[in-house]
Design a protein around this motif. Structure first.
Motif, PDB file in Angstrom:
ATOM      1  N   ALA A  59      12.476 -35.439   2.869  1.00  0.00           N
ATOM      2  CA  ALA A  59      13.379 -36.072   1.894  1.00  0.00           C
ATOM      3  C   ALA A  59      14.647 -35.264   1.677  1.00  0.00           C
ATOM      4  CB  ALA A  59      12.645 -36.270   0.578  1.00  0.00           C
ATOM      5  N   GLY A  60      14.743 -34.082   2.330  1.00  0.00           N
ATOM      6  CA  GLY A  60      15.923 -33.246   2.150  1.00  0.00           C
ATOM      7  C   GLY A  60      15.529 -31.851   1.726  1.00  0.00           C
ATOM      8  N   GLU A  61      16.491 -31.148   1.156  1.00  0.00           N
ATOM      9  CA  GLU A  61      16.228 -29.765   0.775  1.00  0.00           C
ATOM     10  C   GLU A  61      15.785 -29.697  -0.679  1.00  0.00           C
ATOM     11  OE1 GLU A  61      19.268 -26.705   1.821  1.00  0.00           O
ATOM     12  OE2 GLU A  61      19.034 -26.134  -0.271  1.00  0.00           O
ATOM     13  N   TYR A  62      14.808 -28.831  -0.938  1.00  0.00           N
ATOM     14  CA  TYR A  62      14.499 -28.566  -2.345  1.00  0.00           C
ATOM     15  C   TYR A  62      14.166 -27.103  -2.530  1.00  0.00           C
ATOM     16  CZ  TYR A  62       9.413 -28.384  -1.653  1.00  0.00           C
ATOM     17  OH  TYR A  62       8.155 -28.027  -1.277  1.00  0.00           O
ATOM     18  N   ARG A  63      14.313 -26.669  -3.737  1.00  0.00           N
ATOM     19  CA  ARG A  63      14.101 -25.246  -4.037  1.00  0.00           C
ATOM     20  C   ARG A  63      12.780 -25.046  -4.744  1.00  0.00           C
ATOM     21  NH1 ARG A  63      17.988 -21.962  -3.023  1.00  0.00           N
ATOM     22  NH2 ARG A  63      16.901 -20.238  -4.020  1.00  0.00           N
ATOM     23  N   VAL A  64      12.078 -23.983  -4.360  1.00  0.00           N
ATOM     24  CA  VAL A  64      10.947 -23.499  -5.137  1.00  0.00           C
ATOM     25  C   VAL A  64      11.481 -22.294  -5.886  1.00  0.00           C
ATOM     26  CG1 VAL A  64       8.625 -22.523  -5.039  1.00  0.00           C
ATOM     27  CG2 VAL A  64       9.324 -24.281  -3.381  1.00  0.00           C
ATOM     28  N   GLU A  65      11.538 -22.379  -7.175  1.00  0.00           N
ATOM     29  CA  GLU A  65      12.196 -21.325  -7.962  1.00  0.00           C
ATOM     30  C   GLU A  65      11.331 -20.070  -8.100  1.00  0.00           C
ATOM     31  OE1 GLU A  65      15.235 -21.349  -8.698  1.00  0.00           O
ATOM     32  OE2 GLU A  65      15.874 -23.443  -8.744  1.00  0.00           O
ATOM     33  N   PHE A  66      10.007 -20.255  -8.051  1.00  0.00           N
ATOM     34  CA  PHE A  66       9.091 -19.110  -8.153  1.00  0.00           C
ATOM     35  C   PHE A  66       8.066 -19.177  -7.026  1.00  0.00           C
ATOM     36  CE2 PHE A  66      10.714 -19.680 -12.415  1.00  0.00           C
ATOM     37  CZ  PHE A  66      11.021 -18.375 -12.784  1.00  0.00           C
ATOM     38  N   LEU A  67       7.742 -18.009  -6.453  1.00  0.00           N
ATOM     39  CA  LEU A  67       6.768 -17.936  -5.366  1.00  0.00           C
ATOM     40  C   LEU A  67       5.477 -17.286  -5.856  1.00  0.00           C
ATOM     41  CD1 LEU A  67       9.148 -16.661  -2.543  1.00  0.00           C
ATOM     42  CD2 LEU A  67       8.400 -19.011  -2.975  1.00  0.00           C
ATOM     43  N   GLU A  68       4.364 -17.695  -5.266  1.00  0.00           N
ATOM     44  CA  GLU A  68       3.059 -17.125  -5.613  1.00  0.00           C
ATOM     45  C   GLU A  68       2.979 -15.702  -5.065  1.00  0.00           C
ATOM     46  OE1 GLU A  68       0.686 -18.864  -7.304  1.00  0.00           O
ATOM     47  OE2 GLU A  68       2.038 -20.607  -7.399  1.00  0.00           O
ATOM     48  N   LYS A  69       2.680 -14.785  -5.939  1.00  0.00           N
ATOM     49  CA  LYS A  69       2.510 -13.380  -5.548  1.00  0.00           C
ATOM     50  C   LYS A  69       1.262 -12.840  -6.215  1.00  0.00           C
ATOM     51  CE  LYS A  69       6.599 -13.098  -3.455  1.00  0.00           C
ATOM     52  NZ  LYS A  69       6.810 -12.716  -2.075  1.00  0.00           N
ATOM     53  N   LEU A  70       0.853 -11.658  -5.807  1.00  0.00           N
ATOM     54  CA  LEU A  70      -0.198 -10.933  -6.523  1.00  0.00           C
ATOM     55  C   LEU A  70       0.407  -9.675  -7.102  1.00  0.00           C
ATOM     56  CD1 LEU A  70      -3.274 -11.175  -4.115  1.00  0.00           C
ATOM     57  CD2 LEU A  70      -2.793 -12.565  -6.144  1.00  0.00           C
ATOM     58  N   LYS A  71      -0.067  -9.317  -8.285  1.00  0.00           N
ATOM     59  CA  LYS A  71       0.349  -8.052  -8.908  1.00  0.00           C
ATOM     60  C   LYS A  71      -0.850  -7.113  -8.904  1.00  0.00           C
ATOM     61  CE  LYS A  71       1.169  -7.884 -13.434  1.00  0.00           C
ATOM     62  NZ  LYS A  71       0.723  -6.875 -14.403  1.00  0.00           N
ATOM     63  N   LEU A  72      -0.666  -5.946  -8.326  1.00  0.00           N
ATOM     64  CA  LEU A  72      -1.693  -4.902  -8.352  1.00  0.00           C
ATOM     65  C   LEU A  72      -1.284  -3.866  -9.375  1.00  0.00           C
ATOM     66  CD1 LEU A  72      -2.334  -3.995  -4.600  1.00  0.00           C
ATOM     67  CD2 LEU A  72      -3.201  -5.927  -5.930  1.00  0.00           C
ATOM     68  N   ASP A  73      -2.204  -3.538 -10.264  1.00  0.00           N
ATOM     69  CA  ASP A  73      -1.983  -2.445 -11.207  1.00  0.00           C
ATOM     70  C   ASP A  73      -2.976  -1.344 -10.895  1.00  0.00           C
ATOM     71  OD1 ASP A  73       0.071  -3.316 -13.196  1.00  0.00           O
ATOM     72  OD2 ASP A  73      -1.312  -5.004 -13.390  1.00  0.00           O
ATOM     73  N   LEU A  74      -2.451  -0.157 -10.607  1.00  0.00           N
ATOM     74  CA  LEU A  74      -3.308   1.000 -10.314  1.00  0.00           C
ATOM     75  C   LEU A  74      -2.839   2.152 -11.190  1.00  0.00           C
ATOM     76  CD1 LEU A  74      -2.050   0.968  -6.743  1.00  0.00           C
ATOM     77  CD2 LEU A  74      -4.435   0.588  -7.069  1.00  0.00           C
ATOM     78  N   VAL A  75      -3.757   2.801 -11.861  1.00  0.00           N
ATOM     79  CA  VAL A  75      -3.406   4.034 -12.563  1.00  0.00           C
ATOM     80  C   VAL A  75      -3.998   5.192 -11.776  1.00  0.00           C
ATOM     81  CG1 VAL A  75      -3.664   5.373 -14.685  1.00  0.00           C
ATOM     82  CG2 VAL A  75      -3.195   2.915 -14.789  1.00  0.00           C
ATOM     83  N   VAL A  76      -3.134   6.127 -11.386  1.00  0.00           N
ATOM     84  CA  VAL A  76      -3.563   7.245 -10.522  1.00  0.00           C
ATOM     85  C   VAL A  76      -3.003   8.560 -11.053  1.00  0.00           C
ATOM     86  CG1 VAL A  76      -3.656   5.777  -8.461  1.00  0.00           C
ATOM     87  CG2 VAL A  76      -1.555   7.039  -8.965  1.00  0.00           C
ATOM     88  N   ASN A  77      -3.625   9.661 -10.634  1.00  0.00           N
ATOM     89  CA  ASN A  77      -3.061  10.984 -10.917  1.00  0.00           C
ATOM     90  C   ASN A  77      -1.737  11.114 -10.176  1.00  0.00           C
ATOM     91  OD1 ASN A  77      -5.419  11.714 -12.278  1.00  0.00           O
ATOM     92  ND2 ASN A  77      -6.395  12.227 -10.326  1.00  0.00           N
ATOM     93  N   ASP A  78      -0.873  11.949 -10.705  1.00  0.00           N
ATOM     94  CA  ASP A  78       0.433  12.138 -10.072  1.00  0.00           C
ATOM     95  C   ASP A  78       0.316  12.455  -8.578  1.00  0.00           C
ATOM     96  OD1 ASP A  78       1.860  11.544 -12.288  1.00  0.00           O
ATOM     97  OD2 ASP A  78       2.779  13.523 -12.528  1.00  0.00           O
ATOM     98  N   GLU A  79      -0.687  13.265  -8.225  1.00  0.00           N
ATOM     99  CA  GLU A  79      -0.825  13.666  -6.813  1.00  0.00           C
ATOM    100  C   GLU A  79      -1.184  12.488  -5.903  1.00  0.00           C
ATOM    101  OE1 GLU A  79      -3.764  16.396  -8.003  1.00  0.00           O
ATOM    102  OE2 GLU A  79      -5.413  15.331  -7.031  1.00  0.00           O
ATOM    103  N   ASP A  80      -1.690  11.421  -6.489  1.00  0.00           N
ATOM    104  CA  ASP A  80      -2.049  10.244  -5.685  1.00  0.00           C
ATOM    105  C   ASP A  80      -0.946   9.188  -5.636  1.00  0.00           C
ATOM    106  OD1 ASP A  80      -4.543  11.087  -4.820  1.00  0.00           O
ATOM    107  OD2 ASP A  80      -5.568  10.319  -6.606  1.00  0.00           O
TER     108      ASP A  80
END
Ligand SMILES: Nc1ncnc2c1ncn2[C@@H]1O[C@H](COP(=O)(O)OP(=O)(O)OP(=O)(O)O)[C@@H](O)[C@H]1O
Ligand SMILES: [Mg+2]
Length: 123
Positions: A59-80
């Protein structure tokens, strides 16, 4: 007093990585190989410099304003921190746009609820 000192000396960071969903398994394995186990995964929607994406459809061009992503949250020691970033990038970096982003924040303290351990021991 000893305990308070320990908390002040041992620094931790939160690594927040926005990744493509297909990269999750590889990243989990790469992190595990470096002994980094604990993480939180959240399904998110995001946009970067390309403002989502433009698709050609019949039907033509259309925009997807947001894309599916995953967010990883990791808490680590500074050395890691650098090993964790390297592990994530070893999988997530294809060199093309949309590979994702990594944000790093200081973490004040961690509490392991089952034991009451704090700081480094609680990660
Ligand atoms: N400035 C930002 N703040 C918060 N989240 C962001 C920001 N930039 C990107 N993101 C998140 O990261 C995801 C992936 O972004 P993306 O990799 O497309 O970044 P980019 O800056 O457009 O880089 P590239 O040009 O390589 O695509 C986005 O969908 C969004 O969830
Ligand atoms: Mg982009």
């Amino acid at each position: 007093m000893q305990r308070m000192l320990t908390h002040m000396v041992i620094k931790m960071k939160k690594i927040e990585a926005i990744i493509k969903p297909g990269h999750l398994d590889g990243i989990r394995i790469a992190l595990q190989e470096k002994g980094i186990i604990g993480m939180t995964v959240t399904e998110v929607q995001g946009r970067g410099q390309q403002k989502g994406i433009s698709l050609q459809w019949r039907a033509g061009e259309y925009r997807v304003e947001f894309l599916e992503k995953l967010k990883l949250d990791l808490v680590v020691n500074d050395e890691d921190v650098e090993p964790a970033i390297a592990a994530i990038m070893s999988i997530a970096k294809t060199g093309k746009i949309g590979d994702g982003k990594i944000f790093i924040y200081p973490v004040e303290d961690v509490v392991r609820i089952s034991t009451g351990e704090r700081g480094k021991e609680a990660i």
